[in-house]
Design a protein around this motif. Structure first.
Motif, PDB file in Angstrom:
ATOM      1  N   LYS A   4      47.288  -9.472   8.820  1.00  0.00           N
ATOM      2  CA  LYS A   4      48.097  -9.220   7.442  1.00  0.00           C
ATOM      3  C   LYS A   4      47.208  -8.710   6.426  1.00  0.00           C
ATOM      4  O   LYS A   4      46.092  -9.403   6.284  1.00  0.00           O
ATOM      5  N   ASN A   5      47.556  -8.110   5.693  1.00  0.00           N
ATOM      6  CA  ASN A   5      46.885  -7.598   4.208  1.00  0.00           C
ATOM      7  C   ASN A   5      45.328  -7.122   4.472  1.00  0.00           C
ATOM      8  O   ASN A   5      44.386  -7.568   3.814  1.00  0.00           O
ATOM      9  N   ILE A   6      45.325  -6.405   5.665  1.00  0.00           N
ATOM     10  CA  ILE A   6      43.709  -6.048   6.014  1.00  0.00           C
ATOM     11  C   ILE A   6      43.702  -4.535   5.788  1.00  0.00           C
ATOM     12  O   ILE A   6      44.618  -3.789   5.886  1.00  0.00           O
ATOM     13  N   THR A   7      42.374  -4.149   5.381  1.00  0.00           N
ATOM     14  CA  THR A   7      42.284  -2.775   5.231  1.00  0.00           C
ATOM     15  C   THR A   7      41.962  -2.153   6.880  1.00  0.00           C
ATOM     16  O   THR A   7      41.253  -3.001   7.677  1.00  0.00           O
ATOM     17  N   VAL A  15      41.001   5.416   5.546  1.00  0.00           N
ATOM     18  CA  VAL A  15      41.118   4.252   4.952  1.00  0.00           C
ATOM     19  C   VAL A  15      42.453   3.805   4.518  1.00  0.00           C
ATOM     20  O   VAL A  15      42.839   4.637   3.822  1.00  0.00           O
ATOM     21  N   LYS A  16      43.040   2.753   5.060  1.00  0.00           N
ATOM     22  CA  LYS A  16      44.145   2.230   4.642  1.00  0.00           C
ATOM     23  C   LYS A  16      44.265   0.959   4.410  1.00  0.00           C
ATOM     24  O   LYS A  16      43.657   0.107   4.940  1.00  0.00           O
ATOM     25  N   GLN A  17      44.881   0.450   2.945  1.00  0.00           N
ATOM     26  CA  GLN A  17      44.676  -0.687   2.667  1.00  0.00           C
ATOM     27  C   GLN A  17      45.776  -1.717   2.638  1.00  0.00           C
ATOM     28  O   GLN A  17      46.832  -1.054   2.726  1.00  0.00           O
ATOM     29  N   ASP A  18      45.864  -2.797   2.682  1.00  0.00           N
ATOM     30  CA  ASP A  18      46.776  -3.954   2.625  1.00  0.00           C
ATOM     31  C   ASP A  18      47.814  -3.596   3.827  1.00  0.00           C
ATOM     32  O   ASP A  18      49.073  -3.487   3.795  1.00  0.00           O
ATOM     33  N   LYS A  33      53.031  -0.893   6.567  1.00  0.00           N
ATOM     34  CA  LYS A  33      52.814  -1.507   5.360  1.00  0.00           C
ATOM     35  C   LYS A  33      53.735  -2.750   5.137  1.00  0.00           C
ATOM     36  O   LYS A  33      53.467  -3.660   4.675  1.00  0.00           O
ATOM     37  N   GLU A  34      54.817  -2.690   6.026  1.00  0.00           N
ATOM     38  CA  GLU A  34      55.518  -4.007   5.968  1.00  0.00           C
ATOM     39  C   GLU A  34      55.379  -4.906   7.272  1.00  0.00           C
ATOM     40  O   GLU A  34      55.096  -4.317   8.250  1.00  0.00           O
ATOM     41  N   LYS A  35      55.791  -6.072   7.269  1.00  0.00           N
ATOM     42  CA  LYS A  35      55.685  -7.224   8.332  1.00  0.00           C
ATOM     43  C   LYS A  35      56.650  -6.828   9.269  1.00  0.00           C
ATOM     44  O   LYS A  35      57.739  -6.929   8.778  1.00  0.00           O
ATOM     45  N   TYR A  44      46.565 -13.504  11.234  1.00  0.00           N
ATOM     46  CA  TYR A  44      45.122 -13.484  10.804  1.00  0.00           C
ATOM     47  C   TYR A  44      44.964 -12.821   9.346  1.00  0.00           C
ATOM     48  O   TYR A  44      45.506 -11.547   9.179  1.00  0.00           O
ATOM     49  N   ASP A  45      44.580 -13.774   8.253  1.00  0.00           N
ATOM     50  CA  ASP A  45      44.870 -13.202   6.961  1.00  0.00           C
ATOM     51  C   ASP A  45      43.406 -12.141   6.750  1.00  0.00           C
ATOM     52  O   ASP A  45      42.321 -12.563   6.882  1.00  0.00           O
ATOM     53  N   GLY A  46      43.701 -10.793   6.424  1.00  0.00           N
ATOM     54  CA  GLY A  46      42.491  -9.847   6.482  1.00  0.00           C
ATOM     55  C   GLY A  46      42.164  -9.558   5.069  1.00  0.00           C
ATOM     56  O   GLY A  46      41.410  -8.584   4.695  1.00  0.00           O
ATOM     57  N   LYS A  47      42.554 -10.172   4.219  1.00  0.00           N
ATOM     58  CA  LYS A  47      42.048 -10.146   2.726  1.00  0.00           C
ATOM     59  C   LYS A  47      40.581  -9.977   2.753  1.00  0.00           C
ATOM     60  O   LYS A  47      39.798 -10.782   3.183  1.00  0.00           O
TER      61      LYS A  47
END
Length: 429
Positions: A4-7, A15-18, A33-35, A44-47
């Motif tokens: 989630k929240n990963i580039t 490249v695509k973000q979040d 883009k949506e969960k 896995y938090d991908g920030k």
């Protein structure tokens, strides 16, 4: 597993973000883009991180990790004849297994999910692939100089046995290719026999081609002006999908043959530079729409499996050699490292970030100082990143390396056993 929240680097190397990316069993099943709804297990938090396809090492000799640093400052033929061949003559199955495991631990650390191997002791190499969880195209390199029936050679018997036992086994993580070591280590009888085996069994071919100027020119002297590419093509070696490693000195008609036959060229920039073999003409290969992939060669001639370092050399060396900074882009490089390598291995559902593809994925930590600022993340991955930025490696949806920890490999035992096997061989030399 769900990220989630990963580039991400998507299937078009954009490249695509979040983003959210979900895997189930072997496959990527969702990118968006949506969960997505559902339970995907670990979240896995991908920030601050990048998720992309893992790397496909298109030319390797993994057991040769035991010879890392053993033969230095030598040209290829001297390196082989004076250092490598005598050491290899003392190898046994135990050494092959632990050398392979050492390389696979290093591969996973640096984001390599699959390797195209050329070596021997196939049973022990296959065991290492199974135990580590990595993917591999294994091939038994055939060497032959005399006129005997080629099928009486132990190497050909080993090829046949390995193909029957291991091809497309372990959920197709293992594939077995046919292989001729090189033109200068074989005769036409061996080449024809390997070509026939590959055609009859619908398998791929792996071969060294035009690695050095000496190899290339001496082949022409032996075969009425034919280059190695022309020689192999006339004997039918490229009648199946093939990987031609190096191709540093190919010329003229070679490019047309490689294109027509759909041959993948595995460029090995670090090894070729270190052994002073030359620089592959990647720009001309790409301009001829020839599939190009990247290989590390062995750690005896590299001396590491740091694939991001290999990518940087792949992108930079031709710029200097051809005096043109525009000849290879980061996008070209990333494609060669991922999809180009997967296609060369016959893994048609791999090497790309898209739904339905195999979940062979890696995570890069983008927080390091050398990754900032970011004008184009693809530029940073190719030119600025380090192999140590890889923090997670997944093969077929299974995490094998995670922030310093291996899930399938006892790395301390592997290092101990590899050192022990090396010492045993050195004591015999």
């Amino acid at each position: 597993m769900i990220f989630k929240n990963i580039t991400i680097l998507d299937e078009n190397i954009e490249v695509k973000q979040d983003m959210y990316v979900a895997t189930k069993d072997d496959y990527i099943i969702y990118i968006g883009k949506e969960k997505p709804e559902g339970d995907f297990g670990r979240e896995y938090d991908g920030k601050g991180k990048l998720l992309m396809s893992g790397f496909y090492n298109s030319h390797a000799h993994s057991p040769m990790s035991l010879m890392r640093g053993y033969g230095e400052n030598l040209a290829l033929q001297d390196w082989l004849n004076d250092r490598i061949f005598p050491f290899e003559d003392k190898l046994d199955g135990n050494a092959i297994y632990w050398g392979s495991m050492l390389s696979y631990a290093e591969s996973l650390r640096f984001g390599i999910v699959s390797s195209s191997e050329m070596y021997y002791f196939m049973d022990d190499m296959a065991r290492a692939v199974v135990d580590s969880g990595i993917k591999a195209n294994l091939s038994r390199a055939i060497v032959n100089f005399d006129d005997r029936n080629v099928w009486t050679l132990p190497s050909m018997k080993e090829l046949k046995s390995a193909f029957e036992q291991y091809h497309n086994t372990n959920n197709e993580r293992i594939k077995v290719d046919a292989s001729i070591h090189a033109e200068y280590t074989s005769n036409h009888l061996a080449v024809s026999a390997v070509a026939q085996f590959a055609v009859e069994n619908n398998t791929r071919v792996h071969v060294h081609v035009s690695e050095t100027k000496r190899e290339h020119e001496e082949c022409k002297q032996r075969h009425q002006g034919k280059t190695p590419v022309e020689y192999f093509n006339d004997l039918g070696l490229f009648d199946v999908p093939a990987t031609a490693a190096h191709c540093v000195w190919i010329e003229k008609n070679d490019f047309e043959i490689l294109k027509e036959k759909g041959v993948t060229v595995a460029s090995n920039p670090c090894s070729n530079l270190k052994l002073a073999s030359g620089v592959c003409n990647i720009p001309k290969l790409l301009n001829n729409n020839i599939n190009v992939a990247i290989g590390t060669d062995s750690t005896a001639s590299n001396n590491s499996l740091n694939f991001i370092e290999e990518m940087k050399l792949f992108a930079i060396a031709p710029k200097a050699h051809f005096y043109d900074p525009k000849v290879i882009s980061p996008e070209d490089t990333l494609r060669a490292a991922t999809l180009g390598g997967a296609l060369g291995q016959g893994r048609m559902d791999c090497g790309v970030m898209k739904e339905g593809a195999k979940a062979d994925l890696i995570v890069l930590d983008l927080s390091a100082v050398h990754m900032h600022p970011v004008h184009d993340l693809r530029n940073n991955v190719v030119y600025s990143a380090s192999g140590s930025d890889v923090v997670l490696t997944m093969v077929d949806g299974r995490v094998l390396y995670d922030d310093g920890e291996y899930t399938t490999i006892d790395v301390e035992k592997v290092i101990f056993e590899a050192e022990k096997a090396t010492e045993k061989i050195l004591n015999q030399l």
